[in-house]
Design an enzyme around this catalytic site. Sequence first.
Site, PDB file in Angstrom:
ATOM      1  N   ASP A 287       0.858  -1.168   0.000  1.00 55.95           N
ATOM      2  CA  ASP A 287       0.000   0.000   0.000  1.00 55.95           C
ATOM      3  C   ASP A 287       0.909   1.237   0.000  1.00 55.95           C
ATOM      4  O   ASP A 287       2.065   1.158   0.406  1.00 55.95           O
ATOM      5  CB  ASP A 287      -0.876  -0.057   1.261  1.00 55.95           C
ATOM      6  CG  ASP A 287      -1.681   1.199   1.463  1.00 55.95           C
ATOM      7  OD1 ASP A 287      -2.371   1.611   0.522  1.00 55.95           O
ATOM      8  OD2 ASP A 287      -1.612   1.773   2.565  1.00 55.95           O
TER       9      ASP A 287
ATOM     10  N   ASP B 284      -0.214   5.067   0.809  1.00 54.73           N
ATOM     11  CA  ASP B 284      -0.487   6.070   1.841  1.00 54.73           C
ATOM     12  C   ASP B 284      -0.729   5.392   3.191  1.00 54.73           C
ATOM     13  O   ASP B 284      -1.616   4.560   3.330  1.00 54.73           O
ATOM     14  CB  ASP B 284      -1.711   6.910   1.452  1.00 54.73           C
ATOM     15  CG  ASP B 284      -1.563   7.526   0.057  1.00 54.73           C
ATOM     16  OD1 ASP B 284      -0.426   7.571  -0.443  1.00 54.73           O
ATOM     17  OD2 ASP B 284      -2.581   7.939  -0.522  1.00 54.73           O
TER      18      ASP B 284
ATOM     19  N   ASP C 168       0.116   9.141   5.538  1.00 57.32           N
ATOM     20  CA  ASP C 168      -1.179   9.489   4.960  1.00 57.32           C
ATOM     21  C   ASP C 168      -1.627  10.837   5.514  1.00 57.32           C
ATOM     22  O   ASP C 168      -1.222  11.233   6.605  1.00 57.32           O
ATOM     23  CB  ASP C 168      -2.210   8.416   5.347  1.00 57.32           C
ATOM     24  CG  ASP C 168      -3.385   8.334   4.371  1.00 57.32           C
ATOM     25  OD1 ASP C 168      -3.524   9.264   3.540  1.00 57.32           O
ATOM     26  OD2 ASP C 168      -4.130   7.354   4.424  1.00 57.32           O
TER      27      ASP C 168
ATOM     28  N   GLY D  17      -7.910  11.193   6.794  1.00 54.95           N
ATOM     29  CA  GLY D  17      -9.160  11.885   6.507  1.00 54.95           C
ATOM     30  C   GLY D  17      -9.098  12.744   5.251  1.00 54.95           C
ATOM     31  O   GLY D  17     -10.070  13.387   4.882  1.00 54.95           O
TER      32      GLY D  17
ATOM     33  N   ASN E 182      -5.250   2.392  -3.529  1.00 54.17           N
ATOM     34  CA  ASN E 182      -6.574   2.941  -3.843  1.00 54.17           C
ATOM     35  C   ASN E 182      -6.444   4.457  -3.951  1.00 54.17           C
ATOM     36  O   ASN E 182      -5.934   5.093  -3.024  1.00 54.17           O
ATOM     37  CB  ASN E 182      -7.583   2.622  -2.726  1.00 54.17           C
ATOM     38  CG  ASN E 182      -8.160   1.221  -2.840  1.00 54.17           C
ATOM     39  OD1 ASN E 182      -7.855   0.483  -3.759  1.00 54.17           O
ATOM     40  ND2 ASN E 182      -9.005   0.852  -1.890  1.00 54.17           N
TER      41      ASN E 182
ATOM     42  N   ALA F 279      -9.219   6.774  -4.860  1.00 51.78           N
ATOM     43  CA  ALA F 279     -10.599   7.148  -5.201  1.00 51.78           C
ATOM     44  C   ALA F 279     -10.758   8.659  -5.347  1.00 51.78           C
ATOM     45  O   ALA F 279     -11.741   9.127  -5.914  1.00 51.78           O
ATOM     46  CB  ALA F 279     -11.565   6.626  -4.146  1.00 51.78           C
TER      47      ALA F 279
ATOM     48  N   ARG G 279     -10.217  -1.873  -7.035  1.00 49.82           N
ATOM     49  CA  ARG G 279     -10.326  -1.190  -5.749  1.00 49.82           C
ATOM     50  C   ARG G 279     -10.258  -2.208  -4.608  1.00 49.82           C
ATOM     51  O   ARG G 279     -11.093  -3.090  -4.497  1.00 49.82           O
ATOM     52  CB  ARG G 279     -11.634  -0.389  -5.705  1.00 49.82           C
ATOM     53  CG  ARG G 279     -11.814   0.382  -4.418  1.00 49.82           C
ATOM     54  CD  ARG G 279     -13.028   1.308  -4.470  1.00 49.82           C
ATOM     55  NE  ARG G 279     -13.355   1.791  -3.139  1.00 49.82           N
ATOM     56  CZ  ARG G 279     -12.685   2.733  -2.481  1.00 49.82           C
ATOM     57  NH1 ARG G 279     -11.643   3.316  -3.047  1.00 49.82           N
ATOM     58  NH2 ARG G 279     -13.033   3.116  -1.261  1.00 49.82           N
ATOM     59  N   LYS G 280      -9.248  -2.067  -3.763  1.00 51.30           N
ATOM     60  CA  LYS G 280      -9.123  -2.966  -2.614  1.00 51.30           C
ATOM     61  C   LYS G 280     -10.374  -2.817  -1.736  1.00 51.30           C
ATOM     62  O   LYS G 280     -10.849  -1.701  -1.590  1.00 51.30           O
ATOM     63  CB  LYS G 280      -7.868  -2.621  -1.799  1.00 51.30           C
ATOM     64  CG  LYS G 280      -6.566  -2.803  -2.566  1.00 51.30           C
ATOM     65  CD  LYS G 280      -5.331  -2.350  -1.770  1.00 51.30           C
ATOM     66  CE  LYS G 280      -5.243  -0.853  -1.608  1.00 51.30           C
ATOM     67  NZ  LYS G 280      -3.971  -0.401  -0.984  1.00 51.30           N
TER      68      LYS G 280
ATOM     69  N   LYS H 115      -4.582  -0.640   6.375  1.00 49.71           N
ATOM     70  CA  LYS H 115      -6.043  -0.677   6.478  1.00 49.71           C
ATOM     71  C   LYS H 115      -6.584  -2.105   6.392  1.00 49.71           C
ATOM     72  O   LYS H 115      -5.945  -2.991   5.828  1.00 49.71           O
ATOM     73  CB  LYS H 115      -6.677   0.153   5.353  1.00 49.71           C
ATOM     74  CG  LYS H 115      -6.549   1.652   5.549  1.00 49.71           C
ATOM     75  CD  LYS H 115      -7.344   2.361   4.470  1.00 49.71           C
ATOM     76  CE  LYS H 115      -7.373   3.861   4.736  1.00 49.71           C
ATOM     77  NZ  LYS H 115      -8.058   4.575   3.644  1.00 49.71           N
TER      78      LYS H 115
END
Length: 201
Positions: free
Chosen positions: A10, A12, A18, A21, A55, A57, A111-112, A143
């Site tokens: 992964d 972020d 990351d 939010g 991901n 998005a 998309r995971k 995550k």
Amino acid sequence: MERIKALFLDRDGTIIYDELGGYIKTIEQVRIVPRAEIALAAAKEAGYKLVLVSNQAGIAKGIVTEARVEEINAYLQAKLQEKGAGLDLCYYAPAHPDYPHPKYDQYQSWRKPNTGMVEQAIKDFEAKGWILDRSQSYFIGDKQVDIECGLRAGLRPILVMTGYGEQEKCQQKQTLPEFVAQDIYEAILGYVLKKQPCPAE
């Protein structure tokens, strides 16, 4: 075909910090987790291929452009290459189920926790004459969707606590990582390469 092993990573919250939010939208926001490059370089030296599976998005949501995500990934790759830790393959999932988009919807399976990016990497490896040994390959992320993706793809999942560190969520959903590490350095050096026993054993 040559058998290989890989680390699926992964981005972020795992390799870079990351924006909890929020989204990484600029190169200025890229802060590599301390010792991440050392760990990734050690994994490469030990024969692991490195695959980024992220991901993003924010693309479908219109928060960040595809070009910007690629620019950020290229910047990260350049920084990692300086330390002998360059990525072998790099993928991102631009889609989000709540934000339909004619261009990005074809990537919903990427998309995971879906395994589309992992399966694409395996195909791309096979095109180079390499066959992935899933039992010797790991999925490292912060995550629950990372852990679930790893499990679904037949990889060995490791949860890191540098981002969201969703240990509770993993327990709730019964998608348990093989190991929980403070960061990517401990995940790779302490577990993947040194094979210290899992605390749960």
